[in-house]
Scaffold this motif. Sequence first.
Motif, PDB file in Angstrom:
ATOM      1  N   GLU A  68      50.363  59.163  46.816  1.00 17.87           N
ATOM      2  CA  GLU A  68      49.324  58.150  46.670  1.00 17.87           C
ATOM      3  C   GLU A  68      49.099  57.897  45.184  1.00 17.87           C
ATOM      4  O   GLU A  68      48.862  58.837  44.422  1.00 17.87           O
ATOM      5  CB  GLU A  68      48.018  58.601  47.333  1.00 17.87           C
ATOM      6  CG  GLU A  68      48.080  58.652  48.849  1.00 17.87           C
ATOM      7  CD  GLU A  68      48.282  57.271  49.466  1.00 17.87           C
ATOM      8  OE1 GLU A  68      47.723  56.285  48.926  1.00 17.87           O
ATOM      9  OE2 GLU A  68      49.004  57.177  50.475  1.00 17.87           O
ATOM     10  N   MET A 103      37.481  55.635  44.607  1.00 19.75           N
ATOM     11  CA  MET A 103      37.562  55.369  46.045  1.00 19.75           C
ATOM     12  C   MET A 103      37.199  53.919  46.356  1.00 19.75           C
ATOM     13  O   MET A 103      37.789  53.297  47.249  1.00 19.75           O
ATOM     14  CB  MET A 103      36.650  56.328  46.813  1.00 19.75           C
ATOM     15  CG  MET A 103      37.033  57.792  46.657  1.00 19.75           C
ATOM     16  SD  MET A 103      38.729  58.137  47.209  1.00 19.75           S
ATOM     17  CE  MET A 103      38.530  57.918  48.984  1.00 19.75           C
ATOM     18  N   TYR A 104      36.245  53.373  45.626  1.00 21.19           N
ATOM     19  CA  TYR A 104      35.861  51.980  45.834  1.00 21.19           C
ATOM     20  C   TYR A 104      37.035  51.053  45.546  1.00 21.19           C
ATOM     21  O   TYR A 104      37.342  50.145  46.340  1.00 21.19           O
ATOM     22  CB  TYR A 104      34.680  51.621  44.929  1.00 21.19           C
ATOM     23  CG  TYR A 104      34.174  50.211  45.143  1.00 21.19           C
ATOM     24  CD1 TYR A 104      33.344  49.911  46.219  1.00 21.19           C
ATOM     25  CD2 TYR A 104      34.539  49.182  44.286  1.00 21.19           C
ATOM     26  CE1 TYR A 104      32.893  48.621  46.433  1.00 21.19           C
ATOM     27  CE2 TYR A 104      34.086  47.890  44.481  1.00 21.19           C
ATOM     28  CZ  TYR A 104      33.264  47.611  45.562  1.00 21.19           C
ATOM     29  OH  TYR A 104      32.826  46.326  45.779  1.00 21.19           O
ATOM     30  N   THR A 107      39.810  51.621  48.400  1.00 20.28           N
ATOM     31  CA  THR A 107      39.503  51.250  49.789  1.00 20.28           C
ATOM     32  C   THR A 107      38.959  49.839  49.933  1.00 20.28           C
ATOM     33  O   THR A 107      39.215  49.170  50.939  1.00 20.28           O
ATOM     34  CB  THR A 107      38.484  52.238  50.395  1.00 20.28           C
ATOM     35  OG1 THR A 107      37.277  52.222  49.620  1.00 20.28           O
ATOM     36  CG2 THR A 107      39.046  53.659  50.411  1.00 20.28           C
ATOM     37  N   GLU A 108      38.223  49.372  48.933  1.00 19.17           N
ATOM     38  CA  GLU A 108      37.574  48.075  49.054  1.00 19.17           C
ATOM     39  C   GLU A 108      38.343  46.932  48.381  1.00 19.17           C
ATOM     40  O   GLU A 108      38.146  45.770  48.738  1.00 19.17           O
ATOM     41  CB  GLU A 108      36.159  48.143  48.468  1.00 19.17           C
ATOM     42  CG  GLU A 108      35.236  49.098  49.210  1.00 19.17           C
ATOM     43  CD  GLU A 108      35.022  48.677  50.652  1.00 19.17           C
ATOM     44  OE1 GLU A 108      34.639  47.528  50.892  1.00 19.17           O
ATOM     45  OE2 GLU A 108      35.264  49.519  51.543  1.00 19.17           O
ATOM     46  N   ALA A 111      43.134  47.968  49.164  1.00 19.00           N
ATOM     47  CA  ALA A 111      43.505  47.825  50.578  1.00 19.00           C
ATOM     48  C   ALA A 111      43.440  46.373  51.039  1.00 19.00           C
ATOM     49  O   ALA A 111      44.281  45.922  51.834  1.00 19.00           O
ATOM     50  CB  ALA A 111      42.597  48.688  51.444  1.00 19.00           C
TER      51      ALA A 111
END
Length: 218
Positions: A68, A103-104, A107-108, A111
């Motif tokens: 990743e 993470m924001y 994932t937001e 992605a």
Amino acid sequence: MTDIKRTLWGVGTPRTLRPLWALIELGLAFEHRKVVPRTLEMDNPELLALTKRQKVPFYIEDRVQIGESAAIVDYLADHYGNNVLTMPSPGTPERAVLMDRTMYLMTEIDARLYTTRLHGEHSYGLSATYGSAPAAVQAAKEYVNRGLCEAARWFTNGQEFALGEHFGTVDILLASCLDWASMMHIELPTPLADYHQKITLRPAYTEAAAQNKLPRSR
């Protein structure tokens, strides 16, 4: 560190740019195996012996094997960062903010950008494989727009980098997402457009972008 063997597999995507940039920024020696995603090159027996993900980037260093992009960048910064990619200590408020923004972005924003690639009909899209879905692509772009407006708030105090005064891993992740958004013709909020213009002048970014280009035959 010169006796450590590091290998990075993959080329040609915003996600492969991230570990390339980190490795170059840190001045680390590494072998770059330029396998192109979604080609027969991904069936390289050496790569398949390491991972069945059928995804790049993929990074190997002794017993470390990571697939990743954000995890690769964070590992490199934790292990080698020192004063170049300084990482806050685990358990500190600063580390919590770093992880939140990491993470924001993944994932937001990342992605949703990938959705535009999977179902878009542009030259960079994969609709021939995954099906054309204009409504899904448009919805994803609107979602990215909202996400970028949030990221723009990180610069409301006029700070130079995503976490303040110092360049770090979040900058690598954010700038690569901004590269990707620009490719998708998504307009960047002014603070991010200004930031993107400056951050991509870094010599390590320029070198990483050059190494990340697909071979001419592609």
